[in-house]
Design a protein around this motif. Structure first.
Motif, mmCIF file in Angstrom:
data_model
loop_
_atom_site.group_PDB
_atom_site.id
_atom_site.type_symbol
_atom_site.label_atom_id
_atom_site.label_comp_id
_atom_site.label_asym_id
_atom_site.label_seq_id
_atom_site.Cartn_x
_atom_site.Cartn_y
_atom_site.Cartn_z
ATOM 1 N N UNK A 182 -10.816 -1.833 5.301
ATOM 2 C CA UNK A 182 -10.215 -2.888 6.120
ATOM 3 C C UNK A 182 -9.904 -4.130 5.292
ATOM 4 N N UNK A 183 -10.780 -4.480 4.351
ATOM 5 C CA UNK A 183 -10.553 -5.649 3.499
ATOM 6 C C UNK A 183 -9.295 -5.466 2.653
ATOM 7 N N UNK A 184 -9.094 -4.262 2.149
ATOM 8 C CA UNK A 184 -7.891 -3.988 1.352
ATOM 9 C C UNK A 184 -6.636 -4.111 2.200
ATOM 10 N N UNK A 185 -6.718 -3.642 3.450
ATOM 11 C CA UNK A 185 -5.565 -3.760 4.337
ATOM 12 C C UNK A 185 -5.279 -5.212 4.687
ATOM 13 N N UNK A 186 -6.330 -5.990 4.906
ATOM 14 C CA UNK A 186 -6.145 -7.423 5.204
ATOM 15 C C UNK A 186 -5.481 -8.131 4.018
ATOM 16 N N UNK A 187 -5.849 -7.713 2.796
ATOM 17 C CA UNK A 187 -5.286 -8.329 1.583
ATOM 18 C C UNK A 187 -3.907 -7.771 1.258
ATOM 19 N N UNK A 188 -3.472 -6.774 2.031
ATOM 20 C CA UNK A 188 -2.181 -6.103 1.797
ATOM 21 C C UNK A 188 -2.138 -5.508 0.390
ATOM 22 N N UNK A 189 -3.297 -5.007 -0.054
ATOM 23 C CA UNK A 189 -3.438 -4.451 -1.398
ATOM 24 C C UNK A 189 -3.401 -2.924 -1.311
ATOM 25 N N UNK A 190 -2.249 -2.362 -1.605
ATOM 26 C CA UNK A 190 -2.039 -0.920 -1.439
ATOM 27 C C UNK A 190 -2.987 -0.107 -2.311
ATOM 28 N N UNK A 191 -3.097 -0.443 -3.593
ATOM 29 C CA UNK A 191 -3.938 0.337 -4.490
ATOM 30 C C UNK A 191 -5.402 0.253 -4.080
ATOM 31 N N UNK A 192 -5.849 -0.911 -3.682
ATOM 32 C CA UNK A 192 -7.240 -1.066 -3.242
ATOM 33 C C UNK A 192 -7.502 -0.232 -1.986
ATOM 34 N N UNK A 193 -6.521 -0.162 -1.102
ATOM 35 C CA UNK A 193 -6.676 0.630 0.117
ATOM 36 C C UNK A 193 -6.781 2.116 -0.214
ATOM 37 N N UNK A 194 -5.924 2.582 -1.119
ATOM 38 C CA UNK A 194 -5.975 3.993 -1.522
ATOM 39 C C UNK A 194 -7.307 4.296 -2.214
ATOM 40 N N UNK A 195 -7.771 3.379 -3.062
ATOM 41 C CA UNK A 195 -9.053 3.583 -3.746
ATOM 42 C C UNK A 195 -10.207 3.615 -2.749
ATOM 43 N N UNK A 196 -10.131 2.764 -1.728
ATOM 44 C CA UNK A 196 -11.193 2.718 -0.720
ATOM 45 C C UNK A 196 -11.223 4.001 0.096
ATOM 46 N N UNK A 197 -10.049 4.549 0.412
ATOM 47 C CA UNK A 197 -9.996 5.834 1.113
ATOM 48 C C UNK A 197 -10.579 6.930 0.232
ATOM 49 N N UNK A 198 -10.237 6.900 -1.058
ATOM 50 C CA UNK A 198 -10.790 7.868 -2.019
ATOM 51 C C UNK A 198 -12.316 7.818 -2.029
#
Length: 231
Positions: A182-198
């Motif tokens: 959720x934090x990655x999505x709030x930051x609109x950080x695509x790579x961080x979101x993909x890494x968090x899902x991983x």
């Protein structure tokens, strides 16, 4: 009075939960007439509920015979899990770009609820709430085709995901990983979101393999060829 469509979904949900809890075991027949009578419904919504669960892979239809509870096949489940993980990453990526503040607030409410009620809630109830977090990410992508495809694969993996989640039931890990997504999505950080899902899903296939192997052993069966190939 509920219409047939709504009633069929309610019947499907009750049967789904019976399968997930192990009240209905793999290979066990679900007799349409008897089960409908036991649940106090007519055969029409029961027939539709069986069709719903067969599409999800929880029941296997048989010509002129009662459907049976499906046995998990590791190769098939593993293949579907690979697709689901790719869909989860794409959902998070698009949600980074398209999620509204309302979408993000809804996701935060789910994380907060899980953190506050994790230990007091029934494990199956908590699993369903957990899965609502993932469907909400797909919805926040605002891509209807993706949302529908994600829902279809999530339904097919419902049983296997529940077994895996039950094995790795851990409040701190769940809250930390969901918060990172959720934090990655709030930051609109695509790579961080993909890494968090991983980080959240990387061991899913292995957890599923262990649960299928354990389930087979409990039933006194050898793992299927597809299970051995997948190891």
């Amino acid at each position: 009075m509920h219409d047939d469509a709504t009633l069929a979904e309610q019947v499907a949900q009750q049967l789904r939960r019976s399968i997930l809890r192990g009240d209905l075991l793999p290979g066990e027949a679900v007799k349409e007439r008897d089960t409908a009578a036991a649940m106090g419904v007519s055969r029409t919504p029961m027939r539709e509920a069986i069709r719903i669960l067969s599409k999800e892979g929880l029941l296997v239809l048989r010509p002129s015979r009662s459907p049976i509870v499906a046995e998990l096949d590791f190769k098939s489940v593993s293949d579907q899990a690979e697709v689901l993980i790719a869909l989860e990453k794409l959902s998070a990526e698009l949600a980074c770009k398209n999620a509204t503040e309302e979408d993000l607030a809804h996701l935060q409410e789910i994380v907060d609820y899980m953190a506050a009620h994790f230990y007091e809630s029934d494990p199956l109830d908590m699993f369903e709430i957990d899965m609502s977090f993932h469907t909400s990410i797909a919805r926040a992508s605002h891509n209807q085709a993706l949302e529908e495809t994600h829902r279809a694969y999530l339904q097919r993996l419902w049983h296997a995901r529940y077994l895996a989640a039950r094995q790795r039931r851990n409040r701190e890990r769940m809250v930390t990983q969901h918060t990172a997504i959720l934090a990655a999505m709030r930051a609109r950080n695509v790579q961080a979101a993909r890494d968090a899902i991983d980080a959240h899903l990387w061991q899913l296939a292995e957890d599923i393999r262990q649960q299928i192997t354990m389930q087979s052993a409990q039933m006194g069966e050898e793992p299927t060829l597809s299970q051995k190939v997948g190891e």
